[in-house]
Each structure stands twice: as structure tokens, then as C-alpha cells.
Design a protein around this motif. Structure first.
Motif, PDB file in Angstrom:
ATOM      1  N   GLN A  66       0.900  -1.181   0.183  1.00 45.48           N
ATOM      2  CA  GLN A  66      -0.008  -0.008  -0.129  1.00 45.48           C
ATOM      3  C   GLN A  66       1.039   1.315  -0.008  1.00 45.48           C
ATOM      4  OE1 GLN A  66      -2.403   0.281   3.464  1.00 45.48           O
ATOM      5  NE2 GLN A  66      -3.660   1.889   2.638  1.00 45.48           N
ATOM      6  N   THR A  68       0.427   5.143   0.991  1.00 48.23           N
ATOM      7  CA  THR A  68      -0.275   6.037   1.713  1.00 48.23           C
ATOM      8  C   THR A  68       0.420   7.427   2.156  1.00 48.23           C
ATOM      9  OG1 THR A  68       0.353   5.378   4.206  1.00 48.23           O
ATOM     10  CG2 THR A  68      -1.325   4.057   2.967  1.00 48.23           C
ATOM     11  N   LYS A  79      -3.446  10.560  -4.409  1.00 46.86           N
ATOM     12  CA  LYS A  79      -4.035   9.263  -3.988  1.00 46.86           C
ATOM     13  C   LYS A  79      -3.014   8.104  -3.714  1.00 46.86           C
ATOM     14  CE  LYS A  79      -8.431  10.537  -6.275  1.00 46.86           C
ATOM     15  NZ  LYS A  79      -9.211  11.083  -5.132  1.00 46.86           N
ATOM     16  N   TRP A  81      -2.743   3.999  -2.898  1.00 47.81           N
ATOM     17  CA  TRP A  81      -3.086   2.681  -3.708  1.00 47.81           C
ATOM     18  C   TRP A  81      -2.925   1.503  -2.753  1.00 47.81           C
ATOM     19  CZ3 TRP A  81       0.529  -0.676  -4.797  1.00 47.81           C
ATOM     20  CH2 TRP A  81       1.580   0.012  -5.132  1.00 47.81           C
ATOM     21  N   LEU A  83      -2.659  -2.943  -3.284  1.00 51.56           N
ATOM     22  CA  LEU A  83      -2.742  -4.096  -3.991  1.00 51.56           C
ATOM     23  C   LEU A  83      -2.456  -5.272  -3.312  1.00 51.56           C
ATOM     24  CD1 LEU A  83      -2.825  -5.189  -6.985  1.00 51.56           C
ATOM     25  CD2 LEU A  83      -0.337  -4.556  -7.134  1.00 51.56           C
ATOM     26  N   GLU A 111      -4.348  -3.649 -14.190  1.00 53.10           N
ATOM     27  CA  GLU A 111      -4.181  -2.277 -13.869  1.00 53.10           C
ATOM     28  C   GLU A 111      -2.569  -2.408 -13.483  1.00 53.10           C
ATOM     29  OE1 GLU A 111      -6.687   0.138 -11.571  1.00 53.10           O
ATOM     30  OE2 GLU A 111      -8.116  -1.887 -11.434  1.00 53.10           O
ATOM     31  N   TYR A 113       0.746  -0.495 -11.140  1.00 52.60           N
ATOM     32  CA  TYR A 113       0.817   0.240  -9.892  1.00 52.60           C
ATOM     33  C   TYR A 113       2.444   0.429  -9.719  1.00 52.60           C
ATOM     34  CZ  TYR A 113      -3.796  -1.218  -8.555  1.00 52.60           C
ATOM     35  OH  TYR A 113      -5.202  -1.376  -8.459  1.00 52.60           O
TER      36      TYR A 113
END
Length: 174
Positions: A66, A68, A79, A81, A83, A111, A113
């Protein structure tokens, strides 16, 4: 938890200061149409925005990876994300416009990342990703090496010296 490398943080914040702080002084010295107070407000907002961008955190746990940001950073600005490990399909290299290589996690849904590469402990991060996903990460290297940021920090220091002279001249001390 992995945070942006302190070397990268200090270098980029110092470069921002070196490139922007003389502007209000020069605005006043040249009687530019933009008032110095407005420049100070804009530079302050820019500094907060840069600091927010450099406050990224990467969290790896049993569930997934993640990216953050602290609570004070508005979600509209940056933003994050998340996964889950079971969704990670591959780690794919992509060439940048400058010839470097970045890596993207490819998910089962297709997608992508971006693998955070400017964190302190990048080698450990990559080892943990490999352990959690089974993906071979032996060839994964950070985009920029620490010595590159040290050189940039050195030149930023020189620029700050020039800034001090410029400000002193602008306010009439020099």
C-alpha cells in the motif's frame, strides 16, 4: 513501513528553497508587478505541497502493498493505492523518457501500480516483494542512485551560496 529516503527529501526541499527564495527579494528590488507578499504566499503553498508529496509511505503487510500519505495530505492532492499480494501478476520494467527504468506491478485485472523507488531501504522492500509474490527481483534497481542525489545536494549548496549573495545584493547589503 518505508518512507521517502531522507537524502532525497532534504535534497529536493533544499533545491526548492534555492530556486524560489530569491524571487520575492528580486521582485522588490526590481519593482516587479507581482508583489513580494504574493510570492511568499505562493512559495509557502508550494513548499507545503512538495513536503506533502515527499511524505509518501509504503506499507507492506500480510495482505499486500500500500502507498499512503499522512492524514493532513488531502486525498485530492495525492491518492494512495493498495494491491493485495494475490492480485500481483508480475513486475514489469518500463523505460522512462530519460532512458531510466521504472517498474510497475501488473495486477490480475490489468491495472498497473508504480513500484515506489525513492524509499529508504529499497533493497529490503524489493526482497519483501519477492518473498510475498515469488517474482524474481534480482535485476530490480532504484531509478536514481544515492550518489546522484549527493551530487545534486552539493550543487544545491552552491546555488544557496549564490542565492545569499543575490539576496544581499537585492536588499542593498552587498
Amino acid at each position: 513501513m518505508f518512507r521517502i529516503s531522507p537524502l532525497i527529501r532534504i535534497t529536493l526541499l533544499s533545491l526548492y528553497v534555492a530556486l524560489t527564495v530569491p524571487l520575492p527579494f528580486l521582485s522588490e528590488a526590481t519593482e516587479a508587478p507581482v508583489p513580494p507578499a504574493l510570492l511568499w504566499v505562493g512559495l509557502s503553498l508550494g513548499a507545503v505541497a512538495l513536503y506533502a508529496a515527499l511524505s509518501e509511505r509504503v506499507v507492506l503487510d500480510a495482505r499486500g502493498i500500500q502507498v499512503t500519505y499522512p492524514q493532513w495530505v488531502p486525498s485530492l492532492f495525492r491518492k494512495g493505492w493498495f494491491l493485495p499480494w494475490e492480485e500481483v501478476k508480475a513486475l514489469k520494467p518500463r523505460t522512462t523518457g530519460q532512458g531510466g527504468v521504472v517498474y510497475y506491478f501488473s495486477s490480475q485485472s490489468g491495472e498497473g501500480y508504480l513500484l515506489p523507488m525513492r524509499v529508504a531501504g529499497f533493497a529490503k522492500l524489493v526482497r519483501l516483494v519477492s518473498a510475498k509474490t515469488g517474482i524474481d527481483t534480482r535485476d530490480v534497481r532504484p531509478l536514481a542512485q544515492p550518489w546522484m542525489y549527493l551530487i545534486l545536494l552539493g550543487f544545491t549548496g552552491l546555488l544557496l551560496l549564490v542565492d545569499a549573495w543575490t539576496i544581499a545584493t537585492a536588499v542593498g547589503v552587498g
